[in-house]
Enzyme design. Structure first.
Site, PDB file in Angstrom:
ATOM      1  N   GLU A 132       0.887  -1.179   0.000  1.00  0.00           N
ATOM      2  CA  GLU A 132       0.000   0.000   0.000  1.00  0.00           C
ATOM      3  C   GLU A 132       0.911   1.211   0.000  1.00  0.00           C
ATOM      4  O   GLU A 132       1.350   1.669   1.057  1.00  0.00           O
ATOM      5  CB  GLU A 132      -0.875   0.019   1.264  1.00  0.00           C
ATOM      6  CG  GLU A 132      -1.762  -1.191   1.439  1.00  0.00           C
ATOM      7  CD  GLU A 132      -2.971  -1.191   0.515  1.00  0.00           C
ATOM      8  OE1 GLU A 132      -3.215  -0.169  -0.158  1.00  0.00           O
ATOM      9  OE2 GLU A 132      -3.656  -2.223   0.462  1.00  0.00           O
ATOM     10  N   CYS A 184      -2.905   8.616   2.631  1.00  0.00           N
ATOM     11  CA  CYS A 184      -2.475   8.200   1.291  1.00  0.00           C
ATOM     12  C   CYS A 184      -3.606   8.409   0.299  1.00  0.00           C
ATOM     13  O   CYS A 184      -3.377   8.456  -0.907  1.00  0.00           O
ATOM     14  CB  CYS A 184      -1.912   6.788   1.278  1.00  0.00           C
ATOM     15  SG  CYS A 184      -2.977   5.596   1.980  1.00  0.00           S
TER      16      CYS A 184
HETATM   17  C1  UN1 Z   1      -3.956   5.744   4.492  1.00  0.00           C
HETATM   18  O1  UN1 Z   1      -3.912   6.949   4.366  1.00  0.00           O
HETATM   19  O2  UN1 Z   1      -2.959   5.081   4.777  1.00  0.00           O
HETATM   20  O3  UN1 Z   1      -9.678   6.015   2.955  1.00  0.00           O
HETATM   21  C2  UN1 Z   1      -5.195   4.980   4.368  1.00  0.00           C
HETATM   22  C3  UN1 Z   1      -9.145   6.558   3.899  1.00  0.00           C
HETATM   23  C4  UN1 Z   1      -8.814   5.741   5.105  1.00  0.00           C
HETATM   24  C5  UN1 Z   1      -7.577   4.998   4.885  1.00  0.00           C
HETATM   25  C6  UN1 Z   1      -6.436   5.807   4.458  1.00  0.00           C
HETATM   26  N1  UN1 Z   1      -9.887   4.852   5.441  1.00  0.00           N
HETATM   27  O4  UN1 Z   1      -8.844   7.715   3.848  1.00  0.00           O
END
Ligand code: UN1
Length: 511
Positions: free
Chosen positions: A266, A300
């Site tokens: 990820e 992210c």
């Molecule tokens: C991340 O930023 O590592 O969709 C994941 C989202 C969250 C997950 C983000 N549920 O913004």
């Protein structure tokens, strides 16, 4: 209270005590943990060495050998109890997330809610680890698929979702019959210690209720890169799920495939939204504001690129500028704050250098400056809105800070091409009331991302869907849907219940 007067070290200590973490776990060690809220130290846990990490993985492997024999719905019971512990601890753990990462209160609590949600999901899943039965060409034979536990699952998580990412992986891994070894970010070991304590509490209750669970089912390794490397290279970790930068994934991915281990990567995102002529602009404004400024741009899935149709550009962009100018920035623990601090000075420096590059590329920057509030070592910034002439330079990279690059477009097919022209492929969205545009965006020739939304921003995914993205985002999927399959091994079984031995494809072999 002013930020520099906050005593977060004492509050951290109180929260950790409430969450069941002994003081020896987070004091007197070599890892200095600071709160981005004040920039001051809040704990100093000990670090594991590489050789301790190796021993821990061996022990986790032994735990796996026992745990895989426990029926899946019983494994689910442990995860149900973990969910209960998390429910009871939500306020304290959410607060600790806010202190250690600088998230605003509702986001700190939201992160814990996400952990509870995945536990619920995994409990249901523990009775649904289905395989197929498959029509066989041979008479009196049956062909089926079985899903078996895999082994030690390594989890490497980033600072920005310091506890939820562990739970997305661990809740699934545990019901799937695996043990887990977790290396959290060096920036956020305290919330990890709290989660480990909650897990141990759930495990104790599980055993007290007659459940069978081995020691070392869930292991926490605190340390730096050397500890992560042990996990990545260890032959007894058949799967490592790693969340972080694309640069990290470029190192981890090949090292895992070198030893034929699986990975769930990820990595970076560079998420966009397309604002079409028919978009509901009130809704768009809210969707863009949350996705781009929320979590101080440190998700992210944060919105980083905004393509606005020329017919609505002059209506939307001034409203956005106003929102950027007035959004409340400051102590994330205070009600009413929407934007907390950046994680550290490096994040601030990276943001400033991206803005410099944007200016050099013809970008018109609103905001982006440091917000001074007396806390010399904490880095608060006004989110930056940058009108760019085109998609070049910093727009093609992920800068983990609240910078939104805004670009004007004319033609729908062209904007789709631009949307997909960056190397990352995590999340995306379109704001439109035109059914053709919406459906095209989510179709095969639309967004090339793992997540594609209509009339909501790219951030804030729920756990029910599979989470992850394409291209430099790494291709991994976690959380909902059938992401569980990555945590198990598939066996195809053919059973002959007849008295003859018909061979597949009509092959004759009479001896
Ligand atoms: C991340 O930023 O590592 O969709 C994941 C989202 C969250 C997950 C983000 N549920 O913004």
């Amino acid at each position: 209270m002013t930020i520099s007067a906050l005593d977060l070290a004492t509050e951290t200590k109180n929260l950790l005590t409430e969450l069941g973490v002994g003081a020896d776990r987070y004091t007197g060690g070599s890892l200095r943990v600071t709160s981005p809220v004040t920039g001051k130290e809040i704990g100093a846990p000990k670090e594991h060495s590489a050789s301790e990490a190796k021993i821990a993985i061996e022990a986790a492997h032994k735990a796996f050998l026992e745990w895989r024999a426990v029926p899946a719905p019983k494994r689910g019971e442990l995860v149900r109890l973990l969910g209960e512990e998390l429910r009871a601890a939500k306020a304290a753990l959410g607060r600790l997330v806010s202190i250690e990462v600088g998230k605003i209160t509702s986001e700190g609590l939201g992160e814990v809610q996400e952990m509870i949600d995945i536990c619920d999901f995994a409990v249901g899943l523990s009775r649904q680890l289905y395989g197929l039965t498959i029509a066989t060409e041979r008479s009196e034979h049956r062909m089926m698929e079985s899903w078996h536990p895999l082994g030690v699952v390594g989890i490497i998580s980033a600072f920005n979702f310091p506890v939820a990412v562990w739970s997305w992986n661990a809740a699934l891994a545990l019901v799937c019959g695996n043990s887990t070894v977790w290396k959290p970010s060096e920036k956020t070991p305290l919330t990890a210690l709290a989660v480990q304590a909650l897990f141990e509490k759930a495990l104790k209750r599980f055993v007290a209720e007659g459940g069978v669970a081995p020691a070392n089912l869930s292991t926490l390794l605190i340390g730096g890169r050397d500890v992560g490397e042990v996990l990545v290279d260890h032959p007894k970790a058949p799967l490592v799920s790693a969340t972080g930068s694309t640069a990290m994934g470029r190192v981890v991915g090949p090292r895992l495939s070198q030893r034929f281990a699986r990975s769930i990567l990820e990595l970076g995102g560079n998420n966009a939204a397309i604002i079409c002529p028919t978009a509901d602009l009130d809704l768009t404004l809210r969707g863009v504001a949350f996705s781009a400024m929320g979590t101080a741009g440190q998700r992210c899935t944060t919105l980083r690129r905004l393509f606005v149709h020329e017919s609505v550009y002059d209506k939307l962009v001034p409203r956005l500028q106003k929102a950027y100018g007035s959004v409340s920035i400051g102590n994330p623990l205070e009600a009413g704050t929407l934007v907390g601090p950046l994680i550290d000075k490096q994040a601030f420096t990276n943001m400033q250098s991206a803005l410099e590059q944007a200016r050099a590329g013809g970008g018109k920057v609103t905001g982006g400056e440091r917000v001074e509030n007396g806390a010399a070592d904490a880095f608060y910034v006004r989110p930056a809105l940058v009108e760019m002439p085109n998609q070049t330079g910093p727009v093609e990279h992920e800068t983990f800070a609240p910078i939104l690059y805004v670009m004007k477009y004319t033609d729908f097919d062209q904007v789709l091409d631009l949307h997909n022209a960056v190397p990352q492929g995590l999340s995306s969205s379109i704001f439109t009331n035109d059914m053709r545009e919406a459906e095209t965006f989510v179709s095969a020739r639309g967004s090339d991302c793992g997540i594609a939304n209509v009339n909501l921003g790219p951030s804030g995914a729920e756990i029910g869907g599979a989470f992850g993205g394409e291209k430099e985002t790494g291709g991994g999927r976690e959380s909902g849907s059938d992401a569980w399959r990555a945590y198990m091994r598939r066996a195809t079984n053919t059973v002959n219940y007849g008295k003859t031995l018909p061979l597949a494809q009509g092959v004759k072999f009479d001896v």
